[in-house]
Motif scaffolding. Structure first.
Motif, short mmCIF file in Angstrom:
data_model
loop_
_atom_site.label_atom_id
_atom_site.label_comp_id
_atom_site.label_asym_id
_atom_site.label_seq_id
_atom_site.Cartn_x
_atom_site.Cartn_y
_atom_site.Cartn_z
N PRO A 17 0.82 -1.22 0.00
CA PRO A 17 0.00 0.00 0.00
C PRO A 17 0.85 1.27 0.00
O PRO A 17 1.97 1.29 0.50
CB PRO A 17 -0.79 -0.12 1.31
CG PRO A 17 0.08 -0.95 2.18
CD PRO A 17 0.79 -1.91 1.28
N LYS A 18 0.28 2.33 -0.58
CA LYS A 18 0.87 3.66 -0.49
C LYS A 18 -0.03 4.47 0.45
O LYS A 18 -1.21 4.64 0.18
CB LYS A 18 0.93 4.33 -1.85
CG LYS A 18 2.02 3.79 -2.73
CD LYS A 18 2.20 4.67 -3.95
CE LYS A 18 3.36 4.16 -4.76
NZ LYS A 18 3.65 5.02 -5.90
N VAL A 19 0.52 4.94 1.54
CA VAL A 19 -0.24 5.66 2.55
C VAL A 19 -0.33 7.13 2.15
O VAL A 19 0.68 7.79 1.94
CB VAL A 19 0.41 5.51 3.94
CG1 VAL A 19 -0.38 6.24 4.99
CG2 VAL A 19 0.55 4.04 4.29
N LEU A 20 -1.54 7.64 2.02
CA LEU A 20 -1.83 9.03 1.63
C LEU A 20 -1.08 9.41 0.35
O LEU A 20 -0.51 10.50 0.25
CB LEU A 20 -1.47 10.00 2.75
CG LEU A 20 -2.36 9.99 3.99
CD1 LEU A 20 -1.87 11.00 4.98
CD2 LEU A 20 -3.79 10.27 3.62
N GLY A 21 -1.06 8.52 -0.61
CA GLY A 21 -0.41 8.79 -1.88
C GLY A 21 1.08 8.99 -1.78
O GLY A 21 1.68 9.69 -2.58
N GLY A 22 1.71 8.39 -0.77
CA GLY A 22 3.16 8.50 -0.60
C GLY A 22 3.59 9.48 0.48
O GLY A 22 4.78 9.58 0.78
N LEU A 23 2.65 10.22 1.08
CA LEU A 23 3.01 11.16 2.14
C LEU A 23 3.31 10.44 3.45
O LEU A 23 4.13 10.89 4.24
CB LEU A 23 1.91 12.19 2.36
CG LEU A 23 1.65 13.14 1.20
CD1 LEU A 23 0.48 14.05 1.51
CD2 LEU A 23 2.89 13.96 0.91
N GLY A 24 2.62 9.34 3.71
CA GLY A 24 2.86 8.56 4.91
C GLY A 24 3.66 7.32 4.57
O GLY A 24 4.09 7.12 3.43
N ILE A 25 3.88 6.48 5.57
CA ILE A 25 4.62 5.24 5.34
C ILE A 25 3.82 4.07 5.89
O ILE A 25 3.03 4.21 6.82
CB ILE A 25 6.02 5.25 5.98
CG1 ILE A 25 5.94 5.39 7.50
CG2 ILE A 25 6.89 6.32 5.38
CD1 ILE A 25 7.24 5.13 8.21
N ALA A 26 4.05 2.92 5.28
CA ALA A 26 3.55 1.66 5.82
C ALA A 26 4.78 0.90 6.29
O ALA A 26 5.80 0.86 5.59
CB ALA A 26 2.81 0.87 4.75
#
Length: 132
Positions: A95-104
């Motif tokens: 998954p990409k969290v918030l379109g790449g703003l967050g991290i998984a």
């Protein structure tokens, strides 16, 4: 004592962050220490120290704030894979969290890492949590 150490750690950090505490104490295990290392490397926390108190190991985590009004750098922490329902993903489905703003944070065969580094290395694994 909590059965889910990761959820317990995330809840302690979330509560300390909302109360604008400078440090938070978390029981130390291999997995919590590795998750904290990833958070430090990604810039979500300042630093952490390992202390021993009554023959038990704890991590003292220094939280990070920005600006004069001390806005928390960590906005949210969400546990994904739980003991009752494990969530796995291969490197194409990470998954990409918030379109790449967050991290998984992913637990792979080569250790705990972010979704970006797991995707770069072509590794899948258990999706532990989302952080943004």
């Amino acid at each position: 004592m909590a059965n889910d150490r990761i959820a317990d750690m995330l809840t302690r950090i979330r509560n300390a962050n909302l109360a604008r505490h400078q440090i938070v104490q978390v029981p130390a295990t291999k997995i919590t220490k590795n998750i904290i290392k990833v958070l430090r490397d990604e810039g979500f926390i300042d630093n952490f120290d390992e202390i021993e108190e009554n023959t038990r190991l704890y991590l003292l985590i220094s939280l990070k704030y920005k600006g004069k009004n001390r806005y928390p750098v960590l906005t949210a922490l969400k546990r994904v894979s739980k003991p009752g329902l494990r969530v796995y993903a291969n490197h194409k489905e990470l998954p990409k969290v918030l379109g790449g703003l967050g991290i998984a944070i992913i637990s792979t065969s080569r250790g705990i890492m972010t979704d970006r580094s797991a995707r770069h290395n072509g590794l899948g694994g258990e999706v532990l949590c989302y952080i943004w």
